[in-house]
Design a protein around this motif. Structure first.
Motif, PDB file in Angstrom:
ATOM      1  N   ARG A 153      49.137  13.372  45.538  1.00  0.00           N
ATOM      2  CA  ARG A 153      49.632  13.335  46.954  1.00  0.00           C
ATOM      3  C   ARG A 153      50.639  14.498  46.992  1.00  0.00           C
ATOM      4  NH1 ARG A 153      48.674   8.645  49.921  1.00  0.00           N
ATOM      5  NH2 ARG A 153      50.862   8.899  50.684  1.00  0.00           N
ATOM      6  N   PRO A 164      53.533  16.563  48.300  1.00  0.00           N
ATOM      7  CA  PRO A 164      54.750  16.344  49.171  1.00  0.00           C
ATOM      8  C   PRO A 164      54.291  17.165  50.520  1.00  0.00           C
ATOM      9  CG  PRO A 164      55.725  16.784  47.197  1.00  0.00           C
ATOM     10  CD  PRO A 164      54.359  17.074  47.156  1.00  0.00           C
ATOM     11  N   ASN A 165      54.149  18.412  50.561  1.00  0.00           N
ATOM     12  CA  ASN A 165      53.837  19.036  51.786  1.00  0.00           C
ATOM     13  C   ASN A 165      52.153  18.617  52.485  1.00  0.00           C
ATOM     14  OD1 ASN A 165      52.440  20.363  49.612  1.00  0.00           O
ATOM     15  ND2 ASN A 165      52.738  22.413  50.681  1.00  0.00           N
ATOM     16  N   LYS A 166      51.468  17.948  51.873  1.00  0.00           N
ATOM     17  CA  LYS A 166      50.134  17.685  52.318  1.00  0.00           C
ATOM     18  C   LYS A 166      49.814  16.162  52.255  1.00  0.00           C
ATOM     19  CE  LYS A 166      48.194  22.453  51.463  1.00  0.00           C
ATOM     20  NZ  LYS A 166      47.185  22.986  50.882  1.00  0.00           N
ATOM     21  N   THR A 167      50.699  15.207  52.657  1.00  0.00           N
ATOM     22  CA  THR A 167      50.647  13.833  52.459  1.00  0.00           C
ATOM     23  C   THR A 167      49.454  13.493  53.142  1.00  0.00           C
ATOM     24  OG1 THR A 167      52.968  13.514  51.936  1.00  0.00           O
ATOM     25  CG2 THR A 167      51.769  11.771  52.419  1.00  0.00           C
ATOM     26  N   TYR A 168      49.431  13.709  54.402  1.00  0.00           N
ATOM     27  CA  TYR A 168      48.517  13.362  55.506  1.00  0.00           C
ATOM     28  C   TYR A 168      47.185  13.927  55.128  1.00  0.00           C
ATOM     29  CZ  TYR A 168      45.708  13.032  59.867  1.00  0.00           C
ATOM     30  OH  TYR A 168      44.738  12.671  60.785  1.00  0.00           O
ATOM     31  N   ALA A 194      46.061  14.507  52.127  1.00  0.00           N
ATOM     32  CA  ALA A 194      45.720  13.757  51.081  1.00  0.00           C
ATOM     33  C   ALA A 194      45.117  12.389  51.120  1.00  0.00           C
ATOM     34  CB  ALA A 194      46.732  13.629  49.873  1.00  0.00           C
ATOM     35  N   ALA A 195      45.843  11.724  52.122  1.00  0.00           N
ATOM     36  CA  ALA A 195      45.522  10.272  52.420  1.00  0.00           C
ATOM     37  C   ALA A 195      44.188  10.224  53.318  1.00  0.00           C
ATOM     38  CB  ALA A 195      46.747   9.632  53.297  1.00  0.00           C
ATOM     39  N   TYR A 252      41.772  16.534  46.613  1.00  0.00           N
ATOM     40  CA  TYR A 252      43.067  16.271  46.207  1.00  0.00           C
ATOM     41  C   TYR A 252      43.202  15.083  45.016  1.00  0.00           C
ATOM     42  CZ  TYR A 252      44.758  18.455  50.376  1.00  0.00           C
ATOM     43  OH  TYR A 252      45.112  19.348  51.306  1.00  0.00           O
ATOM     44  N   SER A 292      52.133   5.264  47.050  1.00  0.00           N
ATOM     45  CA  SER A 292      50.738   5.503  46.792  1.00  0.00           C
ATOM     46  C   SER A 292      49.647   4.748  46.876  1.00  0.00           C
ATOM     47  CB  SER A 292      51.036   6.613  45.451  1.00  0.00           C
ATOM     48  OG  SER A 292      51.330   5.565  44.531  1.00  0.00           O
ATOM     49  N   ARG A 309      49.882   0.798  53.397  1.00  0.00           N
ATOM     50  CA  ARG A 309      49.494   1.242  54.856  1.00  0.00           C
ATOM     51  C   ARG A 309      48.724  -0.099  55.493  1.00  0.00           C
ATOM     52  NH1 ARG A 309      48.145   5.542  51.626  1.00  0.00           N
ATOM     53  NH2 ARG A 309      45.932   4.712  51.604  1.00  0.00           N
TER      54      ARG A 309
END
Length: 369
Positions: free
Chosen positions: A179, A181-185, A187-188, A225, A298, A303
């Motif tokens: 995950r 930090p700059n691509k959290t969305y 990766a999710a 990811y 994580s 969610r």
């Protein structure tokens, strides 16, 4: 930085004064990673890494007064870890009286008691503390934590060893789901196709199976990811575990998509890490009622608006004053009574209080002189 390996060209060392270390919490019988202050010896060792080949400098991000207040030496590991693996190994070597064993650094009595209690709960020891055969001896021969060994051997009876051997291998490596930090969305979204209602561990299993189906390619892992090194390492660990199980005569059988059986098998080893949902969305440890834990960001349950009432977890970490749990598996309430009635007290609050008072009186009468 604290190893004896000298890296050529290192001239400057920045020392933050902290180290991530496994810490054992006896009341809840759990281990977690926490950032703790280093010792003066460790600080000197870190400074020694600078300028091994030519002149260098070490920059410490703390004052001289803070340095003087540090402990001289790092606390021995035997004082801050779960002793169940140590006790199991000693029992297999023929050491019956663990309490009288001459440890170089004597661990706290409560840690020994928790280790014996855990091994009894896993079925490796009987009520007298003697090693049970063949399960206890087999668990001692496995180079794994007793909880993971129990999961492996339980998979034989529950007929899900094909999935469990992969799960244990995944639990022995770093997180396979990345995950950034700059691509959290992103990766999710990529991990969403692997998510399973059975929790984080089954989600990791789905990712591993897809990794194998796609030829274990590093390019595919980057797109999804996923941690290619961790997954590749898990494949090698799985091969080793399969060979060991074959040596014990354990036949690999598949659950054929029955996630409930797989979750039951996971619970058979991780039941000491049982927690219940409390108002506010947090979880409370069953063994230590005062310990409240939050779901790690994580985790796939972070969610979810509707979270499972009962869970077991494999990983615990601490950040400031918050305790996080990760690698979560939901469990059914009936399993607690059916599979672990020997470990957990079951009944109304009054009945449980009477059971605990009775155990307390028995403990006082059987106190070791």
């Amino acid at each position: 930085a604290e190893s004896s390996v000298t890296i050529p060209g290192v001239v400057y060392v920045i020392d933050c004064g902290f180290v991530k270390m496994n810490v054992y919490h006896p009341p809840s019988d759990t281990e977690f990673v926490a950032a703790v202050p280093i010792s003066r010896n460790s600080a000197d060792q870190r400074a020694g890494r600078a300028g091994r080949i030519r002149s260098g400098k070490a920059f410490r991000l703390y004052t001289r007064q803070s340095y003087d207040s540090l402990a001289k030496q790092t606390q021995p590991e035997i004082l801050r870890v779960n002793l169940a693996p140590v006790i199991l190994s000693l029992k297999a070597l023929g050491v019956d009286n663990i309490v009288r064993f001459p440890f170089l650094t004597r661990p706290p009595a409560v840690n020994l008691a928790r280790g014996l209690e855990l091994l009894f709960g896993l079925g490796a020891l009987d009520k007298d503390g003697s090693l049970l055969k063949p399960l206890g001896l087999r668990m001692a021969e496995m180079a794994l934590h007793p909880t993971l060994s129990k999961i492996l051997f339980s998979s034989c009876d529950l007929e899900c060893s094909e999935e469990i051997v992969s799960i244990v291998a995944l639990l022995l490596v770093r997180n396979v789901l990345l995950r950034p930090p700059n691509k959290t969305y992103d990766a999710a979204r990529a991990h969403g196709k692997f998510e399973n209602d059975g929790g984080d561990i089954l989600t990791m299993l789905n990712a591993y199976l897809s990794f194998c189906q796609h030829g274990k390619k590093i390019e595919w892992c980057k797109e999804q990811y996923l941690n290619w090194k961790a997954l590749n390492h898990a494949c090698k660990i799985r091969e080793t575990l399969v060979n060991v199980l074959e040596m014990f005569g354990v036949e690999l059988k598949s659950a054929r998509g029955d996630d409930t059986v797989v979750r039951q098998c996971i619970y058979s080893g991780l039941f000491p890490n049982l927690a219940k949902l409390v108002p506010g969305g947090a979880y409370q440890s069953v063994r230590c009622e005062g310990v409240k834990m939050s779901v790690h960001p994580s985790s796939c349950f972070s969610r979810e608006m509707k979270r499972p009432s009962w869970i077991v977890f494999h990983e615990m970490s601490r950040s400031k004053q918050v305790i996080y749990v990760n690698k979560i598996t939901p469990v059914e309430f009936d399993w607690i009574q059916e599979m672990t009635s020997h470990y957990y007290d079951y009944g109304t609050e009054r009945e449980i209080e009477e059971i605990r008072c009775k155990k307390s009186r028995l403990g006082e009468s059987n106190e070791i002189p």
